[in-house]
Design an enzyme around this catalytic site. Sequence first.
Site, mmCIF file in Angstrom:
data_model
loop_
_atom_site.group_PDB
_atom_site.id
_atom_site.type_symbol
_atom_site.label_atom_id
_atom_site.label_comp_id
_atom_site.label_asym_id
_atom_site.label_seq_id
_atom_site.Cartn_x
_atom_site.Cartn_y
_atom_site.Cartn_z
ATOM 1 C CG HIS A 1 12.951 -28.727 -40.102
ATOM 2 N ND1 HIS A 1 12.700 -27.394 -40.385
ATOM 3 C CD2 HIS A 1 12.659 -28.870 -38.788
ATOM 4 C CE1 HIS A 1 12.297 -26.772 -39.292
ATOM 5 N NE2 HIS A 1 12.272 -27.656 -38.304
ATOM 6 C CG ASP B 1 4.830 -25.255 -34.200
ATOM 7 O OD1 ASP B 1 5.557 -25.587 -33.233
ATOM 8 O OD2 ASP B 1 5.199 -24.422 -35.048
ATOM 9 C CD GLU C 1 10.340 -22.808 -32.953
ATOM 10 O OE1 GLU C 1 11.221 -21.929 -33.033
ATOM 11 O OE2 GLU C 1 10.255 -23.737 -33.772
ATOM 12 C CD GLU C 2 9.438 -25.845 -36.921
ATOM 13 O OE1 GLU C 2 10.204 -25.100 -37.548
ATOM 14 O OE2 GLU C 2 9.800 -26.885 -36.340
HETATM 15 ZN ZN ZN Z 1 11.895 -26.973 -36.435
HETATM 16 ZN ZN ZN Z 2 11.877 -27.219 -33.308
#
Ligand code: ZN
Ligand code: ZN
Length: 430
Positions: A398, A90, A157-158
């Site tokens: 990020h 993702d 996952e995030e």
């Molecule tokens: Zn991340």
């Molecule tokens: Zn990650």
Amino acid sequence: MATESPEEAAGRARAVLADLDGLLPEVDALYQDLHANPELSGAEVRTAGMVASCYAAAGLDVTAGVGGLGVVGVLANGPGPVVGIRADFDALPIAEDTGLAYASTAVGTRADGTTVPVMHACGHDLHTASLVGAARLLAAHRDRWRGTLVLIAQPAEETMQGAKAMLGDGLFDRFPRPDVVLAQHCAVTRTGMVHHKAGIAYSACRNFRITIHGRGAHGAAPHWSVDPVLLAAQTIVLLQGIVAREVDPDEMTVLTVGSVHAGTRPNIIPPEAVLEVTLRATSEPVIDQLQAAMERIVNGVAATGRAPRPPEIELREHTIAVDNDAAVTARVRAVHAELFGADEVIDLPEANKGSEDFAYLGADIPATMWFYGSTAPELWDAASGELRERMARMPGQHTPFYAPDRLPTLRRGVETLVGAALAYLPGRPA
Ligand SMILES: [Zn+2]
Ligand SMILES: [Zn+2]
């Protein structure tokens, strides 16, 4: 479980990896495609479809739709251990600003219907492309090993939902249950470097949405209101005392109020304020302590401030800590050191304050998650300081600027996976 020496496992890995030069352009093409077409957590329809066709092309038995958009590829290759490898796929709601030719211009739709720019700013596209590369090589060289590979391509996952959803959908019941589970995450250290950490490698995390109820009024008549903006401000200030004054200073803990929303105009006192808070700790008892203190303060401020009803405290996302098995970490580390040289394998001094829902895949099965560098050597070498200082100066994950050193990182990502898999999949008797 593993009886071969690290040298023997690394020797087989080298033989399997001899084809990597020829395969790398295809891995790179997949990577650039994934990078240019990122999808938000839980909406990775196109990505999951691409992974499923790549797994099928590699000769794996493919099952899609596991826990939502998860994809599982199984390669059964005779009696032997079952090795699970997980990669996530993702992306994040960030507008890419790397200037790369294959930079994302994609937009995604959030659950509330709003659209946002999307970017692979955590490098999950690297993880997925490298796992496909490793699958191709291990499938092509199945004469070099025996056992079963279970390749877990994970969505969301995030938001810390994907691993739980796949487990809830029978990941370890419907498919061969791994004897060991492996995963990797790219890092902002120099390409080529590989980092291991036995024990806690990622923090436990709990993300909350807190709605503080007040009573709205005209901005010029504050005495008719219960002002939720003031209650929110008081709450935020008092929350800072938890880490500073309640938790043992030896414990790694974080409490961050990452979002505050209330009101629309200067002359309107709104009826409510909403805070979003993340808690991090390395163990469940300590994160329980953080949560209990947070709830006490949130409720206490509201009660003291005459709130008409108690705040709503919703736990929206959470994960336990990644606790790397010491023996598995040592075994994989030894094979990596054989493959890449001891100088390139550098232990991490402490747990990452980030969080990873891989924790759930490794909760009941021996597991390890390692890290590998993705920053161009010239950028890394130009910075000074020890490891953590340099990491802080690199274009970070990020952020809109995360631009992995593409080919060397993809290459190392395939090499680490093949080496780790063969650390547990033994050779065939001569
Ligand atoms: Zn991340
Ligand atoms: Zn990650």
